[in-house]
Design a protein around this motif. Structure first.
Motif, PDB file in Angstrom:
ATOM      1  N   ILE A   1      -1.054   4.808  10.075  1.00 25.39           N
ATOM      2  CA  ILE A   1      -2.462   4.401   9.899  1.00 25.39           C
ATOM      3  C   ILE A   1      -2.525   3.116   9.081  1.00 25.39           C
ATOM      4  CG2 ILE A   1      -4.733   5.036   8.999  1.00 25.39           C
ATOM      5  CD1 ILE A   1      -3.949   7.940   9.332  1.00 25.39           C
ATOM      6  N   ILE A   2      -1.746   3.069   7.993  1.00 21.90           N
ATOM      7  CA  ILE A   2      -1.763   1.884   7.130  1.00 21.90           C
ATOM      8  C   ILE A   2      -1.306   0.654   7.909  1.00 21.90           C
ATOM      9  CG2 ILE A   2      -0.646   0.829   5.129  1.00 21.90           C
ATOM     10  CD1 ILE A   2      -0.605   3.656   3.870  1.00 21.90           C
TER      11      ILE A   2
ATOM     12  N   GLN B   1       5.194  15.515   4.098  1.00 23.22           N
ATOM     13  CA  GLN B   1       4.977  16.101   5.430  1.00 23.22           C
ATOM     14  C   GLN B   1       4.135  15.194   6.331  1.00 23.22           C
ATOM     15  OE1 GLN B   1       4.800  17.685   2.622  1.00 23.22           O
ATOM     16  NE2 GLN B   1       5.736  19.719   2.773  1.00 23.22           N
ATOM     17  N   VAL B   2       3.232  14.426   5.732  1.00 17.80           N
ATOM     18  CA  VAL B   2       2.354  13.602   6.569  1.00 17.80           C
ATOM     19  C   VAL B   2       2.635  12.114   6.362  1.00 17.80           C
ATOM     20  CG1 VAL B   2       0.482  15.274   6.726  1.00 17.80           C
ATOM     21  CG2 VAL B   2       0.539  13.683   4.819  1.00 17.80           C
TER      22      VAL B   2
ATOM     23  N   LEU C   1     -11.303  -1.265   5.545  1.00 17.30           N
ATOM     24  CA  LEU C   1     -10.606  -2.561   5.633  1.00 17.30           C
ATOM     25  C   LEU C   1     -10.848  -3.211   6.985  1.00 17.30           C
ATOM     26  CD1 LEU C   1      -7.196  -1.772   3.911  1.00 17.30           C
ATOM     27  CD2 LEU C   1      -8.906  -3.410   3.159  1.00 17.30           C
ATOM     28  N   VAL C   2     -10.748  -2.405   8.062  1.00 18.08           N
ATOM     29  CA  VAL C   2     -10.931  -2.977   9.400  1.00 18.08           C
ATOM     30  C   VAL C   2     -12.358  -3.476   9.572  1.00 18.08           C
ATOM     31  CG1 VAL C   2     -10.993  -2.418  11.851  1.00 18.08           C
ATOM     32  CG2 VAL C   2      -9.076  -1.658  10.466  1.00 18.08           C
TER      33      VAL C   2
ATOM     34  N   ALA D   1       2.588   9.756   9.597  1.00 15.81           N
ATOM     35  CA  ALA D   1       1.222   9.535  10.084  1.00 15.81           C
ATOM     36  C   ALA D   1       0.474   8.578   9.166  1.00 15.81           C
ATOM     37  CB  ALA D   1       0.487  10.868  10.179  1.00 15.81           C
ATOM     38  N   ALA D   2       0.640   8.785   7.846  1.00 17.81           N
ATOM     39  CA  ALA D   2      -0.054   7.923   6.889  1.00 17.81           C
ATOM     40  C   ALA D   2       0.438   6.478   7.020  1.00 17.81           C
ATOM     41  CB  ALA D   2       0.169   8.439   5.475  1.00 17.81           C
TER      42      ALA D   2
ATOM     43  N   LEU E   1       0.825  -1.206   0.000  1.00 19.00           N
ATOM     44  CA  LEU E   1       0.000   0.000   0.000  1.00 19.00           C
ATOM     45  C   LEU E   1       0.864   1.263   0.000  1.00 19.00           C
ATOM     46  CD1 LEU E   1      -2.974  -0.014  -0.181  1.00 19.00           C
ATOM     47  CD2 LEU E   1      -3.144   0.354   2.259  1.00 19.00           C
TER      48      LEU E   1
ATOM     49  N   LEU F   1       0.889   4.078  -2.937  1.00 21.37           N
ATOM     50  CA  LEU F   1       0.457   5.438  -2.631  1.00 21.37           C
ATOM     51  C   LEU F   1       1.621   6.413  -2.550  1.00 21.37           C
ATOM     52  CD1 LEU F   1      -2.213   4.686   0.137  1.00 21.37           C
ATOM     53  CD2 LEU F   1      -2.638   5.304  -2.225  1.00 21.37           C
TER      54      LEU F   1
ATOM     55  N   THR G   1      -5.444  13.892   2.225  1.00 24.74           N
ATOM     56  CA  THR G   1      -4.730  12.622   2.082  1.00 24.74           C
ATOM     57  C   THR G   1      -4.928  11.750   3.318  1.00 24.74           C
ATOM     58  OG1 THR G   1      -3.057  13.932   0.974  1.00 24.74           O
ATOM     59  CG2 THR G   1      -2.529  11.636   1.422  1.00 24.74           C
ATOM     60  N   LEU G   2      -4.709  12.367   4.480  1.00 24.83           N
ATOM     61  CA  LEU G   2      -4.843  11.588   5.719  1.00 24.83           C
ATOM     62  C   LEU G   2      -6.273  11.089   5.877  1.00 24.83           C
ATOM     63  CD1 LEU G   2      -2.664  13.367   8.395  1.00 24.83           C
ATOM     64  CD2 LEU G   2      -2.295  11.189   7.269  1.00 24.83           C
TER      65      LEU G   2
ATOM     66  N   ILE H   1      -6.830   8.158   3.572  1.00 26.19           N
ATOM     67  CA  ILE H   1      -6.205   6.930   4.075  1.00 26.19           C
ATOM     68  C   ILE H   1      -6.989   6.389   5.267  1.00 26.19           C
ATOM     69  CG2 ILE H   1      -4.146   6.040   5.218  1.00 26.19           C
ATOM     70  CD1 ILE H   1      -2.540   7.879   3.381  1.00 26.19           C
TER      71      ILE H   1
ATOM     72  N   THR I   1      -4.586  -4.569  12.957  1.00 22.15           N
ATOM     73  CA  THR I   1      -5.920  -4.879  13.474  1.00 22.15           C
ATOM     74  C   THR I   1      -6.503  -6.078  12.744  1.00 22.15           C
ATOM     75  OG1 THR I   1      -6.136  -2.508  13.762  1.00 22.15           O
ATOM     76  CG2 THR I   1      -8.104  -3.825  14.095  1.00 22.15           C
TER      77      THR I   1
ATOM     78  N   ARG J   1       3.153   8.278  -4.554  1.00 22.61           N
ATOM     79  CA  ARG J   1       3.014   9.571  -5.221  1.00 22.61           C
ATOM     80  C   ARG J   1       1.882  10.404  -4.621  1.00 22.61           C
ATOM     81  NH1 ARG J   1       6.898   9.306  -8.208  1.00 22.61           N
ATOM     82  NH2 ARG J   1       7.423   7.504  -9.468  1.00 22.61           N
ATOM     83  N   VAL J   2       0.979   9.753  -3.897  1.00 23.37           N
ATOM     84  CA  VAL J   2      -0.189  10.445  -3.352  1.00 23.37           C
ATOM     85  C   VAL J   2       0.125  11.073  -1.991  1.00 23.37           C
ATOM     86  CG1 VAL J   2      -2.618  10.155  -2.744  1.00 23.37           C
ATOM     87  CG2 VAL J   2      -1.611   8.746  -4.542  1.00 23.37           C
ATOM     88  N   ILE J   3       0.955  10.384  -1.204  1.00 21.72           N
ATOM     89  CA  ILE J   3       1.181  10.838   0.164  1.00 21.72           C
ATOM     90  C   ILE J   3       2.229  11.954   0.168  1.00 21.72           C
ATOM     91  CG2 ILE J   3       1.916  10.149   2.467  1.00 21.72           C
ATOM     92  CD1 ILE J   3       1.033   7.303   1.752  1.00 21.72           C
ATOM     93  N   PRO J   4       1.869  13.171   0.590  1.00 23.03           N
ATOM     94  CA  PRO J   4       2.873  14.230   0.700  1.00 23.03           C
ATOM     95  C   PRO J   4       3.866  13.889   1.807  1.00 23.03           C
ATOM     96  CG  PRO J   4       0.625  15.073   0.980  1.00 23.03           C
ATOM     97  CD  PRO J   4       0.552  13.594   1.047  1.00 23.03           C
TER      98      PRO J   4
ATOM     99  N   MET K   1     -10.112   4.611   4.048  1.00 25.81           N
ATOM    100  CA  MET K   1      -9.765   3.318   3.476  1.00 25.81           C
ATOM    101  C   MET K   1      -9.454   2.314   4.589  1.00 25.81           C
ATOM    102  SD  MET K   1      -6.759   2.701   0.765  1.00 25.81           S
ATOM    103  CE  MET K   1      -5.521   2.956   2.013  1.00 25.81           C
ATOM    104  N   SER K   2      -8.716   2.792   5.593  1.00 23.16           N
ATOM    105  CA  SER K   2      -8.327   1.903   6.676  1.00 23.16           C
ATOM    106  C   SER K   2      -9.555   1.471   7.476  1.00 23.16           C
ATOM    107  CB  SER K   2      -7.283   2.604   7.537  1.00 23.16           C
ATOM    108  OG  SER K   2      -7.645   2.617   8.860  1.00 23.16           O
TER     109      SER K   2
ATOM    110  N   PRO L   1       2.807  21.385  -0.191  1.00 21.38           N
ATOM    111  CA  PRO L   1       1.400  21.242  -0.551  1.00 21.38           C
ATOM    112  C   PRO L   1       0.522  21.952   0.467  1.00 21.38           C
ATOM    113  CG  PRO L   1       2.302  19.172   0.247  1.00 21.38           C
ATOM    114  CD  PRO L   1       3.413  20.147   0.267  1.00 21.38           C
TER     115      PRO L   1
ATOM    116  N   ARG M   1      -4.624  19.719   1.278  1.00 19.12           N
ATOM    117  CA  ARG M   1      -4.247  18.482   0.620  1.00 19.12           C
ATOM    118  C   ARG M   1      -3.722  17.470   1.648  1.00 19.12           C
ATOM    119  NH1 ARG M   1       0.421  16.762  -2.898  1.00 19.12           N
ATOM    120  NH2 ARG M   1      -0.205  14.586  -2.949  1.00 19.12           N
ATOM    121  N   LEU M   2      -2.957  17.966   2.640  1.00 11.85           N
ATOM    122  CA  LEU M   2      -2.444  17.069   3.677  1.00 11.85           C
ATOM    123  C   LEU M   2      -3.614  16.424   4.415  1.00 11.85           C
ATOM    124  CD1 LEU M   2       0.436  19.193   5.244  1.00 11.85           C
ATOM    125  CD2 LEU M   2       0.500  17.637   3.303  1.00 11.85           C
TER     126      LEU M   2
ATOM    127  N   THR N   1      -3.865  -0.501  10.459  1.00  6.95           N
ATOM    128  CA  THR N   1      -4.988  -1.190   9.826  1.00  6.95           C
ATOM    129  C   THR N   1      -4.699  -2.676   9.688  1.00  6.95           C
ATOM    130  OG1 THR N   1      -5.388   0.800   8.552  1.00  6.95           O
ATOM    131  CG2 THR N   1      -6.460  -1.202   7.787  1.00  6.95           C
TER     132      THR N   1
END
Lengths: 217, 224
Positions: free
Chosen positions: A81-82, A73-74, B31-32, A77-78, A62, A66, B20-21, B24, A88, A68-71, B27-28, B12, B16-17, A85
């Motif tokens: 979360i992945i 800066q975050v 899935l859970v 955190a992203a 994942l 992703l 994106t979060l 995600i 869990t 190219r999608v995830i900046p 989506m998470s 960005p 946008r930040l 998931t």
């Protein structure tokens, strides 16, 4: 670790990197918390290794998809979360497979989230490489981690409980050395394996050097 | 002269930040939720089987089980799936007679809380046995309470008789030092695992004082 700017061509070494050259446990010394905690039996070690491998491969896939999608800066955190998931999902799956296993692994299933092998792979490899490479590399890392867990679990179970995968090996007269299934035993066996590994690496290096000298002569 | 902090190039927008979060996270969540949905049935089945096994271990004569919620207001029969809400489980033999009641109890052990399930026969006033539901006691020491034959012999018939008024036990269950058991309501501790043995005793003592008077009050309601 490799230079992150050049994407790896897909090769055998992408897979074997996690098993030998950059083994997460014996070389990078990452993920020692679950390693010491749940390797009191070979079964627990195997289950933990497979659970971690699953999370590694899925989160690697994942993150790579992703990237190219995830900046940036975050990104941490992203990634968390992945990873959380899939942890869990693994937690549910283990409960569905066996409650005893879930009880034995206890809080260490949830703690896969903070296993630095996984975040390390996401950050250092999956986010910079094509998805196939990320999957292969994560799978190799998972196998390396599982092998490390198993090498501790097998030794600790044989000495500490006199059995292997729950099968009694020595019969009733065997007096198990209970300290090996307790936390200190984990440290003893880990130290032993680290010693063996660094001895093997040193031997290999010396041999390579000798060959070089011989070739130069 | 004013100096400005270096601005990161091509940053960005915050929107946008956040997007994106949020994406995600959605989506998470999906899935859970999917995983929870797919595993709900097997997990419930596993829990039921584990409990069934535990109940039949502490009530060896039982072949059927029923869930109940027992408290001051009386006995409430619960459905077969209501495992988490129930606090006592009645066991019946093949002819449908009550052979005992399995009750959960817990007390602090050496490492953490030890949770047990014990069987109680209201006809003979005996505790018939127990099984550990949850414990993190030291392997090789504390976990011997489950396997040590001398310790388990305490539970062939551990006396738990009520006093005449039926409000409390005549003799409180107590764990005594290894080899000093004199009465049928005492538990002979394992030497080397005194803390865990005492925890079992404490759990039984607390739970029996609270629940046995209630059980005797509502005993006819257990009948099938």
């Amino acid at each position: 670790m490799k230079d992150p700017r050049i994407p790896d061509p897909l090769s055998w070494s992408v897979f074997t990197q996690g098993i030998w050259r950059d083994n997460p446990v014996f070389v990078m010394l990452l993920g020692l918390c679950p390693l010491l905690a749940v390797t009191n039996t070979a079964m627990n070690a195997l289950a933990m290794g497979l659970a971690t491998t699953f999370v590694l491969v899925c989160s690697g896939t994942l993150v790579s998809l992703l990237q190219r999608v995830i900046p940036k800066q975050v990104r941490i955190a992203a990634y968390i979360i992945i990873i959380a998931t899939f942890v869990t999902i693994v937690d549910y799956a283990i409960q569905a497979i066996s409650l005893d296993l879930h009880k034995a692994l206890g809080a260490f299933i949830q703690l896969i989230v903070v296993n630095c092998v996984i975040l390390g792979r996401a950050e250092a490899y999956a986010s910079k490489n094509p998805v196939v490479n990320a999957i292969v590399n994560a799978f190799g890392m998972g196998v390396g981690f599982t092998l490390a867990l198993l090498s501790l679990g097998i030794v600790r179970e044989i000495i500490g409980s006199g059995s292997l995968f729950g099968i009694d090996l020595f019969g009733a007269q065997f007096q198990p050395w209970a300290v090996f299934v307790l936390p200190p035993g984990g440290f003893f066996v880990l130290a032993f394996w680290l010693f063996v590994f660094s001895l093997m690496r040193k031997r290999k290096e010396t041999r390579a050097k000798q060959e070089e000298v011989a070739r130069a002569a | 002269m004013t100096e400005t902090a270096p601005v990161p190039t091509a940053s960005p927008s915050s929107l946008r930040l956040i997007a994106t979060l949020a994406g995600i996270a959605i989506m998470s969540g999906l899935l859970v939720a999917l995983a929870a949905e797919f595993t709900r049935e097997p997990i419930l089945k596993n829990r039921r089987e584990a409990l069934e096994k535990a109940v039949f271990t502490v009530l060896p004569e039982a072949t059927a089980r029923k869930n109940f919620l027992l408290n001051e207001s009386g006995l409430t029969p619960l459905g077969d799936d209501a495992i988490s809400e129930a606090n006592c489980y009645a066991g019946y033999n093949e002819s449908g007679e009550l052979v005992g009641v399995a009750i959960e109890a817990s007390a602090r052990g050496y490492q953490d809380v030890v949770k047990i399930l014990y069987g109680y026969n209201p006809h003979t006033n005996c505790i018939l046995g127990f099984t550990v539901l949850q414990s993190s006691e030291t392997p090789g020491l504390g976990d011997r309470v489950e396997t040590d034959p001398d310790f388990l012999a305490n539970f062939a018939c551990l006396e738990a008789t009520l006093n005449e008024a039926g409000t409390d036990l005549k003799n409180q269950i107590v764990t005594v030092k290894n080899g000093t058991k004199k009465h049928p309501w005492q538990i002979d501790a394992i030497s080397g695992a005194t803390v865990t043995s005492t925890a079992i005793g404490t759990a039984l003592q607390k739970s029996t004082t609270k629940l046995l008077p209630l059980i005797h009050k509502v005993e006819p309601e257990f009948a099938q």
